[in-house]
Design a protein around this motif. Structure first.
Motif, PDB file in Angstrom:
ATOM      1  N   ARG B 269     -36.444 -41.005  15.716  1.00  0.00           N
ATOM      2  CA  ARG B 269     -35.727 -40.861  14.459  1.00  0.00           C
ATOM      3  C   ARG B 269     -35.942 -42.037  13.521  1.00  0.00           C
ATOM      4  NH1 ARG B 269     -30.230 -39.742  17.120  1.00  0.00           N
ATOM      5  NH2 ARG B 269     -29.372 -39.800  15.023  1.00  0.00           N
ATOM      6  N   ARG B 271     -37.885 -42.400  11.069  1.00  0.00           N
ATOM      7  CA  ARG B 271     -37.964 -41.986   9.675  1.00  0.00           C
ATOM      8  C   ARG B 271     -36.559 -41.748   9.114  1.00  0.00           C
ATOM      9  NH1 ARG B 271     -38.753 -37.185   6.566  1.00  0.00           N
ATOM     10  NH2 ARG B 271     -37.781 -36.099   8.301  1.00  0.00           N
ATOM     11  N   GLU B 272     -35.776 -41.052   9.927  1.00  0.00           N
ATOM     12  CA  GLU B 272     -34.414 -40.736   9.521  1.00  0.00           C
ATOM     13  C   GLU B 272     -33.604 -42.011   9.275  1.00  0.00           C
ATOM     14  OE1 GLU B 272     -32.908 -37.591  12.052  1.00  0.00           O
ATOM     15  OE2 GLU B 272     -30.985 -38.633  11.983  1.00  0.00           O
ATOM     16  N   ILE B 275     -34.513 -43.514   6.065  1.00  0.00           N
ATOM     17  CA  ILE B 275     -33.861 -42.868   4.908  1.00  0.00           C
ATOM     18  C   ILE B 275     -32.440 -43.397   4.763  1.00  0.00           C
ATOM     19  CG2 ILE B 275     -33.076 -40.687   3.925  1.00  0.00           C
ATOM     20  CD1 ILE B 275     -35.277 -39.333   5.645  1.00  0.00           C
ATOM     21  N   PHE B 276     -31.723 -43.418   5.878  1.00  0.00           N
ATOM     22  CA  PHE B 276     -30.348 -43.919   5.850  1.00  0.00           C
ATOM     23  C   PHE B 276     -30.290 -45.320   5.255  1.00  0.00           C
ATOM     24  CE2 PHE B 276     -29.068 -41.139   9.717  1.00  0.00           C
ATOM     25  CZ  PHE B 276     -28.718 -40.112   8.871  1.00  0.00           C
ATOM     26  N   ARG B 277     -31.227 -46.161   5.702  1.00  0.00           N
ATOM     27  CA  ARG B 277     -31.228 -47.548   5.222  1.00  0.00           C
ATOM     28  C   ARG B 277     -31.551 -47.582   3.732  1.00  0.00           C
ATOM     29  NH1 ARG B 277     -29.597 -51.517   6.066  1.00  0.00           N
ATOM     30  NH2 ARG B 277     -31.152 -53.050   6.630  1.00  0.00           N
ATOM     31  N   ALA B 278     -32.541 -46.770   3.327  1.00  0.00           N
ATOM     32  CA  ALA B 278     -32.967 -46.786   1.924  1.00  0.00           C
ATOM     33  C   ALA B 278     -31.837 -46.355   0.996  1.00  0.00           C
ATOM     34  CB  ALA B 278     -34.184 -45.879   1.728  1.00  0.00           C
ATOM     35  N   PRO B 362     -36.825 -50.784   6.927  1.00  0.00           N
ATOM     36  CA  PRO B 362     -36.806 -49.480   6.267  1.00  0.00           C
ATOM     37  C   PRO B 362     -38.157 -49.062   5.682  1.00  0.00           C
ATOM     38  CG  PRO B 362     -35.419 -51.076   5.101  1.00  0.00           C
ATOM     39  CD  PRO B 362     -35.811 -51.696   6.405  1.00  0.00           C
ATOM     40  N   THR B 363     -38.960 -50.010   5.254  1.00  0.00           N
ATOM     41  CA  THR B 363     -40.257 -49.609   4.677  1.00  0.00           C
ATOM     42  C   THR B 363     -41.194 -49.092   5.752  1.00  0.00           C
ATOM     43  OG1 THR B 363     -40.924 -51.909   4.830  1.00  0.00           O
ATOM     44  CG2 THR B 363     -40.264 -51.107   2.662  1.00  0.00           C
ATOM     45  N   LEU B 366     -39.993 -45.719   6.792  1.00  0.00           N
ATOM     46  CA  LEU B 366     -40.275 -44.632   5.861  1.00  0.00           C
ATOM     47  C   LEU B 366     -41.749 -44.326   5.735  1.00  0.00           C
ATOM     48  CD1 LEU B 366     -37.695 -45.270   3.072  1.00  0.00           C
ATOM     49  CD2 LEU B 366     -38.021 -43.151   4.307  1.00  0.00           C
ATOM     50  N   ALA B 368     -43.818 -43.679   4.034  1.00  0.00           N
ATOM     51  CA  ALA B 368     -44.192 -43.124   2.745  1.00  0.00           C
ATOM     52  C   ALA B 368     -44.034 -44.161   1.633  1.00  0.00           C
ATOM     53  CB  ALA B 368     -43.340 -41.917   2.437  1.00  0.00           C
TER      54      ALA B 368
END
Lengths: 243, 369
Positions: B269, B271-272, B275-278, B362-363, B366, B368
């Motif tokens: 998870r 990636r998930e 996202i949460f962090r971002a 987080p980068t 992600l 992306a």
């Protein structure tokens, strides 16, 4: 003073013995209410620039100041709070949580805010209405088309009413008609007062933007712009040299 | 997540089964232990020795400083650990001439005496009235008494109802008669000079029961006979320690399973979490999410583990206990313990994966971006 101010930002990635200069001593200002596109070939550092702007990636040198806040002087938790309050992220691959419904995805940034559950729901519905997806609030992301998913992602980015929207290739996975709709939505948000910064490959996307910033090898070129900020002079001169 | 719940459930099941079965076996052995006879003797406090019963000095007939009464025998049942008192067998010991010989006449409560001395092999019958007696094998030989024969004690008639087969103990040289009759015969109404007690407590020391009894009976001397019980206790406790040891190992393995699963889940998870962090979740929020998940799954595993443990115990216990008693009842305390154990293991072994998750860049998460 610009809403977003980058001061001599430098980002160096260390991979083994190699040092990759992703951003070279970059200074840049973005005003409140501006719609800015960042363009450049892959590897030019545009995504790095966006993540540095977004408080996600600490620059090796230099400062990022947003609304008077020195973002990287904040500790890691405060920086998360800053992202929540100031920024909405839109990603190329939407990045929705697959097992949550559309409305739950949109409510996600509100989970860690003090808003009551009912209030969160109301805010999410309101924003889904704005992106035209209210009727699909209870679907799962997989049941939606790419363009719809991206609108959900935009709704999620906006549910907090952040002053700044950062979008990384928001139309990268979409066909041209859908891309057009997404760009229109972003322009609409811009018109409502959000400052929008997008990273894009697609020249179609930069028609109506206020300013287009070109990056090459982590350096800045200004091609289309209403105003050249003092910080960009160095790059402008650099461009002259190249010519 | 399924494997996590499964692993934890199996661990809890095993622990519950081990604990339950061990308890059932202990209780089983405890129930059987009264077959090994009395383990506490109570005699009046006395300064002089006169009578001797099984190597124990029993106070002399007329020298008792403080006499024991039947009321004292009743008091034994009022101690704090009274549940552990299985049998109280009161006695009155006396010497009386029978067929021109002095023999020991012991007044007993026959039903209790027979319950206490399960090893007695009786030829003839159990006494059914207060004119009947049981005699030891040596008495039978010395006095030439047979079953059904009449004999006199202090001028009163008694019939031999039963003869004991040789026991190798003091009982071989004793004439047992009814307690009330003996008290009247010897002019000592309600008096006792020996109480034998079969007490059992597999999780508390016999010394504790002796102490509590002494408090209730300040005028008596309370003594424990240790050897009979202690070796049995030792065996039980050894088995208990063994099952606790196994349980500890299983819990440890379960902790590793949880940790592996949680780490894998966090990696899946990434990636998930990015996202949460971002979108502005703090690191503590991420930890909270992971730990809440661990808590809920552990809770589930605890409840399921207890249920499965109960079922397995019911199946296994009859094979392991002497009386084949598989009657294991629902136990709230054990359920609470199972859930607490599962949650504790689940949470503790998720702390590190949760910490790792919260520190994800987080980068990177992600990609992306």
């Amino acid at each position: 003073m610009p809403l977003i101010q980058l001061e001599n930002v430098q980002k160096i990635y260390n991979t083994g013995n190699e040092h990759v200069h992703a951003l070279h001593d970059l200074s840049l200002g973005i005003d409140q209410g501006e719609f800015v596109a960042i363009m450049g070939p892959s590897g030019s550092g545009k995504s790095t620039l966006l993540s540095v702007l977004g408080g996600l990636s600490q620059p090796t040198n230099g400062r990022v100041i947003v609304d008077g806040i020195d973002v990287y002087a904040l500790d890691v938790e405060k920086r998360a709070d800053f992202r929540r309050e100031y920024l909405g992220f839109v990603f190329q691959s939407f990045q929705l949580i697959p097992y949550l419904t559309i409305i739950e995805n949109v409510m996600l940034p509100l989970v860690v805010t003090p808003f009551a559950r009912v209030e969160r729901g109301r805010m999410a519905i309101e924003i889904l209405e704005k992106v035209g997806l209210r009727s699909k609030a209870l679907r799962l992301p997989d049941e939606l088309s790419g363009g719809e998913q991206q609108r959900v992602a935009i709704a999620r980015a906006l549910v907090n009413q952040p002053p700044i929207v950062l979008a990384d290739e928001p139309t990268g996975n979409l066909d041209s008609a859908t891309s057009e709709a997404i760009m229109q939505l972003l322009h609409k948000l811009n018109a409502e007062g959000h400052t929008v910064v997008i990273v894009t490959h697609n020249p179609e996307n930069i028609h109506d933007v206020d300013r287009c910033i070109h990056l090459r090898d982590g350096k800045l070129f200004v091609e289309k712009g209403l105003a050249v900020h003092s910080g960009e002079m160095a790059s402008a001169e650099l461009e002259k040299e190249r010519l | 997540m399924i494997f996590l719940v499964l692993g934890l459930t199996i661990a809890v099941t095993t622990v519950v089964t081990l604990v339950t079965v061990t308890r059932a076996m202990n209780a089983d052995i405890a129930n059987k232990l009264d077959e090994f006879g009395a383990n506490i003797l109570i005699v009046p406090k006395s300064d002089e020795l006169s009578l001797n019963y099984g190597g124990l000095a029993v106070s002399g007939v007329s020298l008792d400083v403080q006499k024991l009464s039947e009321a004292d025998a009743a008091k034994i049942k009022t101690i704090k650990n009274s549940d552990n008192i299985k049998i109280v067998a009161p006695k009155l010991l006396n010497i009386a001439p029978i067929v021109q010989r002095n023999v020991m006449v012991v007044g007993v409560d026959f039903p209790r005496e027979l319950q206490l001395k399960k090893w007695w092999k009786l030829n003839g019958e159990r006494p059914s009235n207060n004119r009947q007696a049981i005699i030891g094998s040596e008495i039978k030989d010395q006095l030439r008494l047979e079953i059904g024969q009449l004999f006199q004690i202090k001028g009163e008639d008694f019939t031999v109802a039963g003869v004991l087969e040789p026991t190798g103990s003091q009982d071989d040289g004793v004439v047992f008669i009814d307690l009330k009759t003996a008290q009247r015969l010897f002019g000592k109404p309600n008096e006792l000079n020996l109480i034998e007690v079969a007490a059992l407590c597999y999780d508390c020391p016999i010394e504790e029961i002796v102490r509590q009894t002494s408090e209730k009976l300040p005028g008596a001397k309370v003594m424990a006979i240790r050897q009979t019980i202690e070796s049995k206790m030792e065996a039980m406790h050894r088995f208990e320690h063994f099952s606790y040891g196994i349980s500890a190992v299983i819990v440890l393995v379960a902790a590793l399973i949880v940790m592996t699963n949680m780490t894998a889940s966090v990696n899946e998870r990434t990636r998930e979490i990015g996202i949460f962090r971002a979108i502005g979740f703090r690191q503590v929020h991420i930890m909270k999410i992971i730990l809440t998940e661990a808590f809920l799954t552990s809770l589930l595993a605890g409840v399921m583990g207890y249920g499965a443990g109960l079922i397995v115990s019911r199946l296994v216990t009859p094979m392991l206990t002497m009386n084949g008693n598989g009657d294991i009842s629902f136990n709230y305390i054990l359920l609470g313990f199972s859930v607490a154990l599962a949650v504790l293991v689940g949470l503790l072994s998720s702390i590190y994966p949760a910490y790792k998750a919260s520190r994800l860049d987080p980068t990177v998460a992600l990609k992306a971006l």
